[in-house]
Design a protein around this motif. Sequence first.
Motif, mmCIF file in Angstrom:
data_model
loop_
_atom_site.group_PDB
_atom_site.id
_atom_site.type_symbol
_atom_site.label_atom_id
_atom_site.label_comp_id
_atom_site.label_asym_id
_atom_site.label_seq_id
_atom_site.Cartn_x
_atom_site.Cartn_y
_atom_site.Cartn_z
ATOM 1 N N THR A 87 0.836 -1.185 0.000
ATOM 2 C CA THR A 87 0.000 0.000 0.000
ATOM 3 C C THR A 87 0.882 1.251 0.000
ATOM 4 O O THR A 87 2.050 1.197 0.403
ATOM 5 C CB THR A 87 -0.925 0.059 1.217
ATOM 6 O OG1 THR A 87 -0.115 0.089 2.410
ATOM 7 C CG2 THR A 87 -1.860 -1.135 1.271
ATOM 8 N N ILE A 88 0.280 2.345 -0.433
ATOM 9 C CA ILE A 88 0.966 3.640 -0.384
ATOM 10 C C ILE A 88 -0.062 4.709 -0.064
ATOM 11 O O ILE A 88 -1.155 4.725 -0.635
ATOM 12 C CB ILE A 88 1.708 3.931 -1.710
ATOM 13 C CG1 ILE A 88 2.524 5.225 -1.591
ATOM 14 C CG2 ILE A 88 0.741 3.980 -2.893
ATOM 15 C CD1 ILE A 88 3.493 5.427 -2.748
ATOM 16 N N THR A 89 0.275 5.589 0.866
ATOM 17 C CA THR A 89 -0.625 6.678 1.213
ATOM 18 C C THR A 89 -0.443 7.832 0.227
ATOM 19 O O THR A 89 0.499 7.847 -0.570
ATOM 20 C CB THR A 89 -0.339 7.186 2.628
ATOM 21 O OG1 THR A 89 0.954 7.817 2.639
ATOM 22 C CG2 THR A 89 -0.372 6.045 3.640
ATOM 23 N N SER A 90 -1.332 8.800 0.315
ATOM 24 C CA SER A 90 -1.212 9.965 -0.558
ATOM 25 C C SER A 90 0.078 10.737 -0.269
ATOM 26 O O SER A 90 0.599 11.421 -1.154
ATOM 27 C CB SER A 90 -2.422 10.882 -0.404
ATOM 28 O OG SER A 90 -2.560 11.281 0.954
ATOM 29 N N GLY A 91 0.585 10.591 0.934
ATOM 30 C CA GLY A 91 1.839 11.253 1.300
ATOM 31 C C GLY A 91 3.077 10.468 0.942
ATOM 32 O O GLY A 91 4.197 10.946 1.132
ATOM 33 N N GLY A 92 2.887 9.243 0.450
ATOM 34 C CA GLY A 92 4.023 8.446 0.000
ATOM 35 C C GLY A 92 4.526 7.407 0.979
ATOM 36 O O GLY A 92 5.510 6.709 0.689
ATOM 37 N N SER A 93 3.882 7.246 2.119
ATOM 38 C CA SER A 93 4.278 6.194 3.052
ATOM 39 C C SER A 93 3.872 4.845 2.498
ATOM 40 O O SER A 93 2.760 4.685 1.985
ATOM 41 C CB SER A 93 3.621 6.416 4.410
ATOM 42 O OG SER A 93 4.076 7.621 4.983
ATOM 43 N N THR A 94 4.775 3.874 2.623
ATOM 44 C CA THR A 94 4.534 2.575 2.006
ATOM 45 C C THR A 94 4.531 1.451 3.026
ATOM 46 O O THR A 94 5.095 1.573 4.116
ATOM 47 C CB THR A 94 5.603 2.275 0.944
ATOM 48 O OG1 THR A 94 6.895 2.299 1.570
ATOM 49 C CG2 THR A 94 5.560 3.297 -0.177
#
Length: 120
Positions: A50-57
């Motif tokens: 997964t990846i958040t809109s902020g780029g955390s994976t």
Amino acid sequence: QVQLVESGGGLVQVGGSLRLSCAASGAIFRNNDMGWYRQAPGKQRELVTTITSGGSTNYADSVKGRFTISRDNGKNTAYLQMNSLKPDDTAVYYCYARVKPIFAYESDYWGQGTQVTVSS
């Protein structure tokens, strides 16, 4: 209202690479998490990354160090670079996106699935 279109699956030999894409379109107000699940024959669907809109994976242990997820927020598109592929990676890969449409509540949307086959 919201559609996800996947591309990039196929047949590859052990050790090879593939790149999947997942493009979200439609009346999108906010595109939050994106990612991929996969389902092999006779097995349950499992989370890959997964990846958040902020780029955390986040990655499943089985793909850490081999797969890389990224996204282009301007294009509402996520990418999955898969390297050092193994036969156990063979599955149908489904992308998903948690989207807040303009005129609806936030929901999870799914792509049509793309087959990845790794031959030994």
